[in-house]
Write a protein that holds these residues in place. Structure first.
Motif, short mmCIF file in Angstrom:
data_model
loop_
_atom_site.label_atom_id
_atom_site.label_comp_id
_atom_site.label_asym_id
_atom_site.label_seq_id
_atom_site.Cartn_x
_atom_site.Cartn_y
_atom_site.Cartn_z
N PHE A 1 -73.15 30.87 -72.41
CA PHE A 1 -73.57 29.90 -73.24
C PHE A 1 -73.32 29.67 -74.65
CE2 PHE A 1 -77.07 29.81 -69.83
CZ PHE A 1 -76.12 29.30 -68.79
N ASP A 2 -73.57 30.80 -75.31
CA ASP A 2 -73.32 31.03 -76.81
C ASP A 2 -71.93 30.89 -77.13
OD1 ASP A 2 -76.00 31.64 -76.93
OD2 ASP A 2 -75.78 33.71 -77.23
N MET B 1 -88.44 21.27 -64.11
CA MET B 1 -87.68 21.95 -64.79
C MET B 1 -87.20 21.16 -66.00
SD MET B 1 -83.70 23.42 -63.72
CE MET B 1 -83.93 23.80 -62.06
N LYS B 2 -86.98 21.97 -67.28
CA LYS B 2 -86.94 21.29 -68.58
C LYS B 2 -85.29 20.99 -68.59
CE LYS B 2 -90.22 24.05 -71.02
NZ LYS B 2 -90.17 25.61 -70.70
N HIS B 3 -85.17 19.82 -69.47
CA HIS B 3 -83.97 19.46 -69.80
C HIS B 3 -82.87 20.48 -70.29
CE1 HIS B 3 -81.90 15.63 -70.75
NE2 HIS B 3 -81.63 16.08 -71.89
N ASN B 4 -83.43 21.40 -71.02
CA ASN B 4 -82.64 22.53 -71.75
C ASN B 4 -81.86 23.10 -70.29
OD1 ASN B 4 -81.61 22.72 -74.22
ND2 ASN B 4 -83.15 24.42 -74.65
N GLU B 5 -82.91 23.50 -69.42
CA GLU B 5 -82.40 24.39 -68.22
C GLU B 5 -81.25 23.67 -67.44
OE1 GLU B 5 -85.61 26.01 -65.91
OE2 GLU B 5 -86.95 25.44 -67.65
N LYS C 1 -79.16 21.86 -68.79
CA LYS C 1 -77.95 21.74 -69.45
C LYS C 1 -77.19 23.26 -69.12
CE LYS C 1 -78.68 18.63 -73.35
NZ LYS C 1 -78.87 18.50 -74.75
N GLN C 2 -78.04 24.23 -69.06
CA GLN C 2 -77.33 25.36 -68.74
C GLN C 2 -76.79 25.26 -67.20
OE1 GLN C 2 -80.00 28.68 -69.36
NE2 GLN C 2 -79.85 28.49 -71.20
N LEU C 3 -77.49 24.67 -66.19
CA LEU C 3 -77.17 24.55 -64.98
C LEU C 3 -75.62 23.61 -65.16
CD1 LEU C 3 -80.24 23.55 -62.77
CD2 LEU C 3 -78.98 25.65 -62.85
N LEU C 4 -75.63 22.75 -65.73
CA LEU C 4 -74.29 21.93 -65.96
C LEU C 4 -73.30 22.95 -66.24
CD1 LEU C 4 -75.14 19.15 -68.58
CD2 LEU C 4 -74.32 18.89 -66.30
#
Ligand code: ZN
Lengths: 192, 278
Positions: A177-178, B1-5, B7-10
Motif C-alpha cells: 500500500f505504501d 466497512m469503512k471507505h478506506n478499507e 480502497k485497500q480491497l481495490l
C-alpha cells in the motif's frame, strides 16, 4: 529420469558439482529476474545473482529441508537484494519533480533523484517514460521496492512474499500500500 | 466497512489477492460509490504505466553472462577451499602442537573457555574447536602471535563458560624450492588472498619458471581466477603471462576469450588475443 530437488540437494551436499549446477539452473532465471527488476541495472543484477548463488553454495551443506529449497533460495535472494549497495549509483538521474517533499513518506534517501531538465511535454510524450517509472520505483524504500517487484513484476502471492521476507502477510500488504501511495505521488503527473 | 478499507480491497483486487466474498463486497460498494470507482480507474492507470517491464522475460544473453560469471566465482570458491586445506596441512607442521591453529589471516577459532585455562584441539578444515580440560595452555600463546577480531558468541559467564572466536596469526618464514608443493600452495594461496597487490604480484612472479608443467592444476585454476577477478591490472597481466606457459587447453581458451571481451585494459585484451590459438 529427472532427479527431484531433494535428490539434487543431497548430491550437492556431498560435493557433486553437476548436481549443484543443475539445481542452480532450475531457479536462476527467477533469481536473475528479481535482481534485474529490483536493481534496474544489468551489472548490479549479475553481481546480485552471483552473490546469491555463492551464498547458496556455502550454505547448502547446512540446508536441512525444513522449507522448500525455492523458499530458502528466494529468502537469500531478497536478503541479498535488500542489503546490496549499488556499484553504479549514478546510472539513474531523472525525476519528474525537482523538489519533491518526502515528509510523510518513507522515501529512500540514499538515492537522490535529480531533475534532468525535461519539460512536462517531453515527459508526457513518453520519450523517457521508462526511465521516469524506473526512477520512481527506485525511489521507494528497499522493502517497499522489493515487495512491489515481487508482487507486481514477478507475480508472487502475498503469502509467498511474506515467506520470502520472513514477515507477516499484513506487513507485506502495508509495504504494498505504501509503495503504491508513493508511486502515485510521484507518477500522477504522468498518467493522470 | 469503512471507505478506506475498500480502497485497500481495490488494490488487492488489482493484484488478484481477493477472496470471493471480498470481491462481492467490493463490487457492491463500487456500484454505489463514485469516489471508489475513480480510485479504481486511477490505480489501474498507475499499474498500466508501471507494467512496461512486467512481461519482459530475462534476456538470454544476460542470463548466460551471469552463469558464466558464477562459474568463475564458484571455481575460485572451490580453489580457495582446496588451497586453504593444503596450506593448512603444510603450514601446520611448522608449529609446535598446541599452536597448530595459528597462521596468518586464515583460521577462525572457536574456543570454549572455562576458568582455569585453554586447550586447543585441531579439528576439521577451517574451524578449530578447542575445549578446556584443566590443563593450563594459555602460556602457549607466545609473543609473536597476534590476536585480533575477538567476537563473543556467549559472553555470559554466569554458568562459568564463555565462548568466542578470534583470529590468531603468527609470522611464518618459509624457504624452499618453488617446485615443492607446499611452497606452491602457500604462493597460490597468497596470489588469491593477499590484500597487498605487490604481494600477489610477487607470488605469481615467484612461480614464473620455465617449467610450469610440473605445477599442480590448482595453480592454473588459481591463475585463471586471478585473471578473471583481480582488480589490479598488473597482477592480471602477470597471471596471464604465467598461464600462457601452461599447455593450452579449453579452460585457458575460455579465459582468454573472457579477457578479450571483458577486460577493461586494452593491453591485456591484446595480450589475450595473441595467446589465443584455434
Ligand atoms: Zn468508496
Amino acid at each position: 529420469m529427472q532427479l527431484n530437488d531433494t535428490d539434487l540437494i543431497i548430491q550437492a551436499q556431498k560435493g557433486n558439482q553437476n548436481a549443484f549446477e543443475e539445481l542452480v539452473y532450475r531457479y536462476d532465471r527467477n533469481v536473475l529476474s528479481i535482481a534485474l527488476k529490483y536493481s534496474n541495472n544489468e551489472d548490479d543484477a549479475k553481481d546480485l545473482y552471483q552473490e546469491v548463488f555463492i551464498r547458496v553454495y556455502r550454505g547448502i551443506k547446512n540446508f536441512r529441508f525444513q522449507s522448500e529449497f525455492s523458499t530458502w533460495l528466494f529468502r537469500i535472494t531478497t536478503n541479498v537484494c535488500l542489503t546490496y549497495k549499488s556499484r553504479s549509483k549514478e546510472h539513474l538521474k531523472v525525476s519528474i519533480d525537482k523538489d519533491f517533499d518526502d515528509e510523510e513518506h518513507e522515501f529512500n534517501t540514499t538515492k537522490e533523484l535529480v531533475y534532468d531538465g525535461s519539460t512536462p511535454e517531453e515527459i508526457s510524450s513518453g520519450a523517457n517514460l521508462g526511465e521516469i517509472v524506473n526512477a520512481a520505483v527506485e525511489s521507494l524504500s528497499p522493502k517497499q521496492r522489493m515487495t512491489f517487484v515481487l508482487k507486481h513484476y514477478e507475480g508472487y502471492k502475498i503469502r509467498e512474499i511474506a515467506e520470502m521476507l520472513n514477515c507477516k502477510e499484513g506487513t507485506v500488504k502495508k509495504y504494498l500500500f505504501d509503495a503504491t501511495k508513493n508511486l502515485r505521488k510521484k507518477l500522477s503527473p504522468v498518467y493522470a | 466497512m469503512k471507505h478506506n478499507e475498500y480502497k485497500q480491497l481495490l488494490q488487492l483486487s488489482l493484484f488478484g489477492e481477493l477472496k470471493s466474498e471480498e470481491q462481492v463486497k467490493l463490487k457492491e460498494h463500487l456500484l454505489i460509490c463514485e469516489e471508489c470507482r475513480t480510485e479504481l480507474e486511477d490505480q489501474k492507470n498507475l499499474l498500466e504505466l508501471i507494467s512496461g517491464k512486467k512481461k519482459a522475460a530475462v534476456d538470454e544473453e544476460v542470463l548466460s553472462a551471469a552463469r558464466y560469471q558464477l562459474r568463475g566465482a564458484l571455481r575460485s570458491e572451490r580453489s580457495n577451499q582446496n588451497i586453504f586445506n593444503s596450506v593448512a596441512d603444510s603450514i601446520f607442521q611448522f608449529f609446535p602442537s598446541p599452536l597448530k591453529f595459528a597462521f596468518a589471516g586464515a583460521a577462525i577459532l572457536i574456543i570454549g573457555v572455562l576458568i582455569g585455562g585453554i586447550l586447543f584441539n585441531q579439528s576439521s578444515q577451517n574451524e578449530f574447536i578447542g575445549q578446556q580440560n584443566g590443563d593450563n595452555r594459555f602460556a602457549s600463546l607466545s609473543e609473536d602471535i597476534s590476536i585480533s577480531e575477538v567476537r563473543f558468541i556467549d559472553s555470559d559467564a554466569s554458568d562459568g563458560e564463555v565462548e568466542f572466536t578470534f583470529q590468531a596469526s603468527r609470522p611464518v618464514h618459509l624457504k624452499g624450492n618453488v617446485n615443492d608443493s607446499q611452497i606452491q600452495s602457500v604462493l597460490t594461496y597468497a596470489m588469491l588472498n593477499e590484500q597487498n597487490p605487490g604481494s600477489r604480484l610477487n607470488s605469481i612472479n615467484a612461480m614464473d619458471t620455465e617449467t610450469p608443467t610440473q605445477y599442480d592444476s590448482d595453480v592454473k585454476n588459481a591463475l585463471i581466477t586471478v585473471i578473471m577477478t583481480d582488480e589490479n591490472p598488473g597482477v592480471r597481466r602477470e597471471a596471464l603471462k604465467l598461464m600462457n606457459k601452461f599447455p593450452y587447453d579449453e579452460a585457458m581458451k575460455q579465459t582468454l576469450l573472457y579477457v578479450i571481451t571483458n577486460d577493461t585494459v586494452s593491453g591485456l585484451r591484446i595480450e589475450a588475443l595473441i595467446g589465443l590459438k584455434d
